[in-house]
Write a protein that holds these residues in place. Structure first.
Motif, PDB file in Angstrom:
ATOM      1  N   UNK A   1       4.776   7.793   7.475  1.00 17.59           N
ATOM      2  CA  UNK A   1       5.168   7.942   8.872  1.00 17.59           C
ATOM      3  C   UNK A   1       4.742   9.276   9.491  1.00 17.59           C
ATOM      4  N   UNK A   2       4.812  10.371   8.718  1.00 21.74           N
ATOM      5  CA  UNK A   2       4.402  11.665   9.269  1.00 21.74           C
ATOM      6  C   UNK A   2       2.909  11.688   9.553  1.00 21.74           C
ATOM      7  N   UNK A   3       2.123  11.105   8.655  1.00 21.17           N
ATOM      8  CA  UNK A   3       0.675  11.062   8.845  1.00 21.17           C
ATOM      9  C   UNK A   3       0.313  10.191  10.054  1.00 21.17           C
ATOM     10  N   UNK A   4       0.987   9.066  10.192  1.00 22.87           N
ATOM     11  CA  UNK A   4       0.759   8.194  11.356  1.00 22.87           C
ATOM     12  C   UNK A   4       1.088   8.950  12.642  1.00 22.87           C
ATOM     13  N   UNK A   5       2.205   9.675  12.661  1.00 21.47           N
ATOM     14  CA  UNK A   5       2.585  10.451  13.842  1.00 21.47           C
ATOM     15  C   UNK A   5       1.544  11.510  14.173  1.00 21.47           C
ATOM     16  N   UNK A   6       1.048  12.210  13.153  1.00 17.18           N
ATOM     17  CA  UNK A   6       0.035  13.239  13.381  1.00 17.18           C
ATOM     18  C   UNK A   6      -1.203  12.638  14.029  1.00 17.18           C
ATOM     19  N   UNK A   7      -1.636  11.499  13.537  1.00 14.20           N
ATOM     20  CA  UNK A   7      -2.837  10.861  14.074  1.00 14.20           C
ATOM     21  C   UNK A   7      -2.583  10.372  15.501  1.00 14.20           C
ATOM     22  N   UNK A   8      -1.439   9.743  15.742  1.00 12.61           N
ATOM     23  CA  UNK A   8      -1.144   9.236  17.078  1.00 12.61           C
ATOM     24  C   UNK A   8      -0.961  10.362  18.091  1.00 12.61           C
ATOM     25  N   UNK A   9      -0.302  11.433  17.678  1.00  9.35           N
ATOM     26  CA  UNK A   9      -0.072  12.548  18.592  1.00  9.35           C
ATOM     27  C   UNK A   9      -1.335  13.356  18.833  1.00  9.35           C
ATOM     28  N   UNK A  10      -2.236  13.371  17.882  1.00 11.59           N
ATOM     29  CA  UNK A  10      -3.484  14.109  18.052  1.00 11.59           C
ATOM     30  C   UNK A  10      -4.347  13.443  19.114  1.00 11.59           C
TER      31      UNK A  10
ATOM     32  N   UNK B   1       0.790  -1.239   0.000  1.00  9.15           N
ATOM     33  CA  UNK B   1       0.000   0.000   0.000  1.00  9.15           C
ATOM     34  C   UNK B   1       0.820   1.286   0.000  1.00  9.15           C
ATOM     35  N   UNK B   2       1.959   1.389   0.703  1.00  4.18           N
ATOM     36  CA  UNK B   2       2.701   2.651   0.689  1.00  4.18           C
ATOM     37  C   UNK B   2       3.127   3.110  -0.711  1.00  4.18           C
ATOM     38  N   UNK B   3       3.224   2.204  -1.656  1.00  2.00           N
ATOM     39  CA  UNK B   3       3.573   2.587  -3.024  1.00  2.00           C
ATOM     40  C   UNK B   3       2.491   3.450  -3.673  1.00  2.00           C
ATOM     41  N   UNK B   4       1.294   3.472  -3.079  1.00  4.02           N
ATOM     42  CA  UNK B   4       0.175   4.225  -3.648  1.00  4.02           C
ATOM     43  C   UNK B   4      -0.062   5.551  -2.941  1.00  4.02           C
ATOM     44  N   UNK B   5       0.660   5.816  -1.845  1.00  4.90           N
ATOM     45  CA  UNK B   5       0.526   7.102  -1.167  1.00  4.90           C
ATOM     46  C   UNK B   5       0.567   6.975   0.338  1.00  4.90           C
ATOM     47  N   UNK B   6       0.525   8.134   1.011  1.00  5.95           N
ATOM     48  CA  UNK B   6       0.557   8.159   2.471  1.00  5.95           C
ATOM     49  C   UNK B   6      -0.774   7.757   3.085  1.00  5.95           C
ATOM     50  N   UNK B   7      -1.854   7.967   2.351  1.00  5.95           N
ATOM     51  CA  UNK B   7      -3.202   7.587   2.780  1.00  5.95           C
ATOM     52  C   UNK B   7      -3.826   6.843   1.610  1.00  5.95           C
ATOM     53  N   UNK B   8      -4.225   5.596   1.824  1.00  7.29           N
ATOM     54  CA  UNK B   8      -4.733   4.751   0.736  1.00  7.29           C
ATOM     55  C   UNK B   8      -6.096   4.204   1.119  1.00  7.29           C
ATOM     56  N   UNK B   9      -7.016   4.242   0.170  1.00  4.76           N
ATOM     57  CA  UNK B   9      -8.348   3.676   0.386  1.00  4.76           C
ATOM     58  C   UNK B   9      -8.341   2.204  -0.004  1.00  4.76           C
ATOM     59  N   UNK B  10      -8.863   1.359   0.884  1.00  2.00           N
ATOM     60  CA  UNK B  10      -9.127  -0.038   0.545  1.00  2.00           C
ATOM     61  C   UNK B  10     -10.610  -0.279   0.791  1.00  2.00           C
ATOM     62  N   UNK B  11     -11.122  -1.358   0.267  1.00  2.00           N
ATOM     63  CA  UNK B  11     -12.529  -1.697   0.457  1.00  2.00           C
ATOM     64  C   UNK B  11     -12.638  -2.963   1.269  1.00  2.00           C
ATOM     65  N   UNK B  12     -13.377  -2.894   2.364  1.00  2.00           N
ATOM     66  CA  UNK B  12     -13.718  -4.077   3.156  1.00  2.00           C
ATOM     67  C   UNK B  12     -15.162  -4.375   2.823  1.00  2.00           C
ATOM     68  N   UNK B  13     -15.336  -5.283   1.873  1.00  2.00           N
ATOM     69  CA  UNK B  13     -16.655  -5.440   1.262  1.00  2.00           C
ATOM     70  C   UNK B  13     -16.894  -4.170   0.459  1.00  2.00           C
ATOM     71  N   UNK B  14     -18.083  -3.607   0.514  1.00  2.00           N
ATOM     72  CA  UNK B  14     -18.339  -2.374  -0.227  1.00  2.00           C
ATOM     73  C   UNK B  14     -17.940  -1.112   0.554  1.00  2.00           C
ATOM     74  N   UNK B  15     -17.501  -1.276   1.806  1.00  2.00           N
ATOM     75  CA  UNK B  15     -17.222  -0.123   2.686  1.00  2.00           C
ATOM     76  C   UNK B  15     -15.811   0.420   2.455  1.00  2.00           C
TER      77      UNK B  15
END
Length: 97
Positions: free
Chosen positions: A63-72, A41-55
């Protein structure tokens, strides 16, 4: 097979991972080779959409995005569609819309 986002590609906040199938989305990849699928997935970007069924589900890959979310210290909510006026909010949901 190409997956099509219901609101169109321009409305998508993150790229859709390749290989989604109708109805099941990416569940086949997650069940047969979860490590291989998730590490691709990281080859497609820092934030990637996947589908779990139709959702649609979003995977943080940068890593920067993960840090932002964890620190927030809070849940990140991507507002993709606005609820029509008069439609009640589901029980237990947070935030304004």
């Amino acid at each position: 097979m190409t997956a099509i986002h219901p609101a169109g590609p321009a409305a998508r906040p993150a790229p859709l991972a390749p290989g989604a199938l109708p109805v099941v989305g990416h569940l086949r990849q997650l069940l047969t080779d979860p490590t291989g699928f998730l590490t691709s997935l990281p080859a497609h970007g820092d934030l990637v959409e996947i589908r779990l069924g139709p959702r649609p589900t979003y995977v943080l890959c940068g890593p920067e995005l993960v840090s932002q979310v964890l620190l927030a210290g809070r849940r990140v909510s991507l507002r993709l569609h606005r609820r029509p006026a008069g439609v009640p909010r589901p029980a237990g949901s947070e935030g304004e819309q």
